[in-house]
Write an enzyme that holds these catalytic residues in place. Structure first.
Site, mmCIF file in Angstrom:
data_model
loop_
_atom_site.group_PDB
_atom_site.id
_atom_site.type_symbol
_atom_site.label_atom_id
_atom_site.label_comp_id
_atom_site.label_asym_id
_atom_site.label_seq_id
_atom_site.Cartn_x
_atom_site.Cartn_y
_atom_site.Cartn_z
ATOM 1 N N ASP A 89 2.629 5.407 -6.698
ATOM 2 C CA ASP A 89 3.892 5.296 -5.954
ATOM 3 C C ASP A 89 5.116 5.171 -6.839
ATOM 4 O O ASP A 89 6.240 5.242 -6.346
ATOM 5 C CB ASP A 89 3.807 4.070 -5.016
ATOM 6 N N HIS A 113 0.862 -1.194 0.000
ATOM 7 C CA HIS A 113 0.000 0.000 0.000
ATOM 8 C C HIS A 113 0.893 1.238 0.000
ATOM 9 O O HIS A 113 1.709 1.396 -0.897
ATOM 10 C CB HIS A 113 -0.940 -0.090 1.207
ATOM 11 N N HIS A 131 -2.491 -2.218 -9.687
ATOM 12 C CA HIS A 131 -3.479 -1.568 -8.810
ATOM 13 C C HIS A 131 -4.747 -2.396 -8.817
ATOM 14 O O HIS A 131 -5.120 -2.973 -9.838
ATOM 15 C CB HIS A 131 -3.795 -0.155 -9.323
#
Ligand code: SDX
Length: 443
Positions: free
Chosen positions: A376, A281, A320
């Site tokens: 990210d 995460h 994702h």
């Protein structure tokens, strides 16, 4: 439920169009399940029984196909790569708004008037200080404590400084606790950083904007006033906007699950910080930097990609649960990177990241699994350019995500449909064993 005869008859007579007619082949009985908002209520399956067994339930590890709530905070279309906060496209907010204005939007559900914004900004600015005991509490951590562990603990500790936060039904009380949390998160995050650096804690400077003040608490040394480059302030503010909310991600699910017990919001958000800490995460931005450093050069990319394909590596910053297309935030972050690198100089790892992305986007393994860069993948490169160590990256994510967690928590505590989170299980263990006391077992 309808006791339709066990025939191949089409939909049960009288069943509404917006329904599912299911046939239990164990009994031949058919049931009409109402479809609302493209979902069926799992509870409606409970009527489907065989003899005296409990009714049917759903089994959905990781809630891959389960809606836990109704929410109007954030909308995502994973196939089209769309992200909207309260209906506003992320691209427009990132370009034209500020993090504090977006925080207001997420929590109040509408953009503020000038008077509302000025009041909001004033409240946040004058709640950035924390009780001095929080300082001594944070000084008690080991010298090398991970900042996310410190943040999780100190956010939870705030619940002991504001015991009235337990009164979650009082709108004014909810408001002041949310203001405090948004205001103090940068202070706690900056102090976690300073502790790890062995540097003195810097107090908030209320003359500065929210993000400029954060940079001051991070990097100020002996100068009278810390003045960050405005381009860096803008870039970090944009990054906070991009991280502000993301519907029912793992950390928001944690905040809602803990919040469903009617605990105070500090304890619920501390649970969110803990969930965000994980490398799958929010911890992924830190893992991306470590991965790029480990790859070391463009020449090593093919071998690394092979490692991913044979399951020995994971391409951090890719993939994702919702986006099966390019994460819209990654696109914006990639653009922000140029603004930051214009000030700090380009990060040498950027070349490796760009080459890795290029190869992965053409490679069947990733194309077939619809794996694209997520939020990210590039954010870590920017944070490193700010001179943040990788262990601080997720703290930056948490500061950005705080208004989103609070907006979701606020929605939860006002949602009449919500109950305490308590899922079922499929029991796979032994049954009905006779206990043998240890004196006999070990004889
Ligand atoms: C965030 O949910 C959110 O909204 C999160 C977030 C937010 O704003 O809150 O967007 C922030 O957490 C972004 C994600 C950051 N995490 C990473 O970058 C870590 C690497 N990514 C993966 O671990 C993964 O993609 C997840 C956790 C993000 C999503 O996992 P899913 O949806 O459970 O998908 P999966 O693990 O079932 O993967 C499907 C397939 C599998 O292959 P097969 O078993 O079918 O052969 O894709 C593969 C996976 O092995 N796969 C990857 C991969 N991600 C998925 N293979 C290599 N590298 C990857 N990164």
């Amino acid at each position: 439920m309808t006791d339709a005869p066990a025939t191949d008859a089409p939909a049960t007579a009288g069943a509404s169009k917006e329904s599912l007619t299911v046939r239990d082949n164990r009994t031949g009985v058919e049931y009409d399940l109402k479809i609302t908002d493209n979902t069926i209520r799992a509870a409606d399956l409970g009527q489907i029984k065989l003899g005296d067994q409990p009714g049917l339930a759903t089994y959905d590890p990781g809630f891959v196909n389960t809606a836990s709530c109704r929410s109007s905070v954030t909308y995502i279309d994973g196939d089209k790569g769309i992200l909207e906060y309260r209906g506003y496209p992320i691209e427009q907010l990132a370009e034209n708004s500020s993090f504090l204005e977006v925080a207001y939007l997420l929590i109040h559900g509408a953009l503020p008037t000038k008077a509302e914004y000025d009041a909001w900004e004033h409240e946040i600015t004058y709640h950035t200080f924390v009780h001095e005991n929080v300082k001594s509490f944070m000084e008690g951590f080991r010298y090398d404590a991970h900042p996310m562990g410190m943040l999780m603990a100190s956010v939870g500790a705030l619940s002991t400084f504001y015991p009235d936060a337990r009164n979650i039904t009082d709108p004014d009380n909810r408001h002041i606790q949310m203001v405090r949390m948004i205001a103090k998160m940068p202070t706690l995050g900056a102090w976690s950083f300073r502790h790890a650096q062995g540097k003195p804690f810097i107090y908030p400077d209320n003359d500065l904007s929210y993000t400029a003040n954060f940079l001051s608490m991070l990097f100020k040394m002996s100068e009278k006033k810390y003045g960050a480059d405005e381009r860096l302030v803008k870039a970090l503010d944009t990054l906070f906007i991009l991280h502000a909310d993301h519907e029912q991600n793992a950390s928001t699910n944690a905040v809602r699950s803990v919040g469903s017990t009617q605990v105070d919001p500090y304890s619920a958000v501390a649970a969110g910080v803990g969930a965000l800490y994980g490398p799958l995460h929010g911890g992924a931005n830190e893992a991306v930097l470590r991965m790029l450093r480990r790859i070391g050069s463009k020449q090593n990319i093919p071998a690394f990609i092979e490692g991913v394909k044979n399951g020995n590596e994971k391409l951090m910053g890719f993939g994702h649960r919702v986006y099966k297309n390019y994460d819209p935030r990654a696109k914006i972050i990639k653009k922000s990177a140029e603004d930051v690198f214009a000030v700090t100089g380009t990060n040498p790892l950027l070349e490796i990241a760009l080459e890795l992305e290029k190869i992965a986007l053409e490679d069947e393994y990733f194309v077939k699994r619809r794996l694209y860069p997520n939020v990210d993948f590039y954010s870590g490169l920017i944070y490193e350019a700010f001179q943040f160590p990788p262990e601080m990256f997720t703290v930056l994510f948490a500061i950005g995500r705080t208004p989103g967690w609070l907006a979701q928590w606020l929605e939860l505590v006002q949602d009449k449909d919500q109950k305490i989170a308590r899922p079922k299980q499929i029991y796979t263990g032994e049954r009905g064993l006779d206990f043998v006391p240890s004196s006999e077992r070990w004889a």
